[in-house]
Design a protein around this motif. Structure first.
Motif, PDB file in Angstrom:
ATOM      1  N   ARG A   1       0.803  -1.190   0.000  1.00  0.00           N
ATOM      2  CA  ARG A   1       0.000   0.000   0.000  1.00  0.00           C
ATOM      3  C   ARG A   1       0.856   1.269   0.000  1.00  0.00           C
ATOM      4  O   ARG A   1       0.384   2.347  -0.301  1.00  0.00           O
ATOM      5  CB  ARG A   1      -0.907  -0.014   1.253  1.00  0.00           C
ATOM      6  CG  ARG A   1      -2.034  -1.061   1.131  1.00  0.00           C
ATOM      7  CD  ARG A   1      -2.976  -0.963   2.305  1.00  0.00           C
ATOM      8  NE  ARG A   1      -2.408  -1.649   3.444  1.00  0.00           N
ATOM      9  CZ  ARG A   1      -2.643  -2.946   3.717  1.00  0.00           C
ATOM     10  NH1 ARG A   1      -3.425  -3.663   2.946  1.00  0.00           N
ATOM     11  NH2 ARG A   1      -2.111  -3.518   4.761  1.00  0.00           N
ATOM     12  N   GLY A   2       2.136   1.114   0.347  1.00  0.00           N
ATOM     13  CA  GLY A   2       2.996   2.283   0.592  1.00  0.00           C
ATOM     14  C   GLY A   2       3.077   3.285  -0.546  1.00  0.00           C
ATOM     15  O   GLY A   2       3.260   4.473  -0.312  1.00  0.00           O
ATOM     16  N   ALA A   3       2.946   2.821  -1.799  1.00  0.00           N
ATOM     17  CA  ALA A   3       3.166   3.718  -2.945  1.00  0.00           C
ATOM     18  C   ALA A   3       1.902   4.410  -3.434  1.00  0.00           C
ATOM     19  O   ALA A   3       1.931   5.090  -4.449  1.00  0.00           O
ATOM     20  CB  ALA A   3       3.818   2.934  -4.090  1.00  0.00           C
TER      21      ALA A   3
ATOM     22  N   VAL B   1       6.601   1.393  -9.428  1.00  0.00           N
ATOM     23  CA  VAL B   1       6.589   2.573  -8.566  1.00  0.00           C
ATOM     24  C   VAL B   1       6.576   2.108  -7.111  1.00  0.00           C
ATOM     25  O   VAL B   1       5.607   1.499  -6.656  1.00  0.00           O
ATOM     26  CB  VAL B   1       5.342   3.441  -8.875  1.00  0.00           C
ATOM     27  CG1 VAL B   1       5.285   4.663  -7.960  1.00  0.00           C
ATOM     28  CG2 VAL B   1       5.346   3.869 -10.349  1.00  0.00           C
ATOM     29  N   GLU B   2       7.656   2.393  -6.401  1.00  0.00           N
ATOM     30  CA  GLU B   2       7.807   1.941  -5.015  1.00  0.00           C
ATOM     31  C   GLU B   2       7.912   3.133  -4.084  1.00  0.00           C
ATOM     32  O   GLU B   2       8.372   4.195  -4.474  1.00  0.00           O
ATOM     33  CB  GLU B   2       9.089   1.094  -4.886  1.00  0.00           C
ATOM     34  CG  GLU B   2       8.854  -0.382  -4.613  1.00  0.00           C
ATOM     35  CD  GLU B   2       8.308  -0.697  -3.221  1.00  0.00           C
ATOM     36  OE1 GLU B   2       7.533   0.085  -2.653  1.00  0.00           O
ATOM     37  OE2 GLU B   2       8.678  -1.765  -2.716  1.00  0.00           O
ATOM     38  N   ASP B   3       7.506   2.941  -2.848  1.00  0.00           N
ATOM     39  CA  ASP B   3       7.647   4.016  -1.877  1.00  0.00           C
ATOM     40  C   ASP B   3       9.106   4.171  -1.444  1.00  0.00           C
ATOM     41  O   ASP B   3       9.665   5.254  -1.498  1.00  0.00           O
ATOM     42  CB  ASP B   3       6.721   3.781  -0.658  1.00  0.00           C
ATOM     43  CG  ASP B   3       6.872   2.405  -0.020  1.00  0.00           C
ATOM     44  OD1 ASP B   3       7.650   1.567  -0.519  1.00  0.00           O
ATOM     45  OD2 ASP B   3       6.188   2.157   1.002  1.00  0.00           O
ATOM     46  N   ILE B   4       9.726   3.069  -1.018  1.00  0.00           N
ATOM     47  CA  ILE B   4      11.073   3.193  -0.455  1.00  0.00           C
ATOM     48  C   ILE B   4      11.890   1.934  -0.743  1.00  0.00           C
ATOM     49  O   ILE B   4      11.376   0.820  -0.668  1.00  0.00           O
ATOM     50  CB  ILE B   4      10.997   3.489   1.065  1.00  0.00           C
ATOM     51  CG1 ILE B   4      12.391   3.681   1.667  1.00  0.00           C
ATOM     52  CG2 ILE B   4      10.225   2.439   1.827  1.00  0.00           C
ATOM     53  CD1 ILE B   4      12.357   4.317   3.066  1.00  0.00           C
TER      54      ILE B   4
END
Ligand code: IMP
Ligand code: MG
Length: 186
Positions: free
Chosen positions: A49-51, A104-107
């Motif tokens: 869910r992070g992204a 597409v990633e958050d971190i």
């Protein structure tokens, strides 16, 4: 968890990146992708869910047509150490064969989630796969991974906000912050 139920800001020790920092960075990443993919229609694949917040802002900073899709993966099984395998909890709806994929990633932390995901998606024969990550924690890398679009570097601290959580909360905090140590306690 010793958190303030009224105001998230009271749980924060310090801000690492402001709304303005995030906006400037997302705009830059959008421009880079726009330039590189002119004439193509990339498939933007957000890792949930992070992204989710990053994805929503990033696609609006891209000035060429693209499609969006979402995955939920888990790299760690039940424990907190990495197992080296990726479990797909929600797969893509898109057939990516012959397509240009941007993950597409958050971190990027250990890099294990992403390296496993790339391996799985490569088996589906996309035309290309590139990585776009908003944050990078170089101190924590465990696998060698090439990031094509890199947002901001973060120190070896646990950050929350702008989609990133601690125990599933703080995702809606609009800037990037480090929590007070007492919030992490049980
Ligand atoms: P990796 O496989 O170790 O690179 O795991 C990356 C994932 O761990 C990210 O997509 C985040 O969901 C989570 N993560 C890593 N570091 C942080 C952090 O500082 N705050 C919140 N989530 C994090
Ligand atoms: Mg994540």
């Amino acid at each position: 968890m010793n958190r303030d139920p009224i105001c998230m800001k009271n749980d924060m020790l310090k801000t690492l990146y402001s709304k303005q920092d995030l906006e400037t960075t997302v705009a830059r990443l959008g421009r880079e992708i726009t330039e590189d993919y002119r004439g193509k229609t990339p498939v933007m694949v957000a890792v949930l869910r992070g992204a989710f917040i990053f994805m929503a802002d990033l696609v609006r900073a891209i000035d060429i047509p693209c499609t969006v899709d979402f995955m939920v993966v888990s790299s760690y099984g039940k424990g907190t150490t990495s197992s080296g395998s990726v479990k797909i909890i929600k797969d893509l709806d898109t057939n990516i064969e012959g397509k240009d994929v941007i993950i597409v990633e958050d971190i990027l932390d250990s890099g294990i989630t992403l390296s496993n995901l790339i391996r799985v998606l490569n088996q589906r024969h996309p035309a290309s796969i590139r990585i776009c990550t908003l944050f990078d924690k170089p101190a924590r890398h465990k696998v060698d991974i090439k990031v094509d679009y890199n947002g901001l570097e973060v120190p070896d601290e646990f950050i929350v906000g702008y989609g990133l959580d601690y125990a599933e909360i703080y995702r809606n905090y609009p800037e990037i912050a480090v929590l007070k140590p007492e919030v992490y306690g049980d």
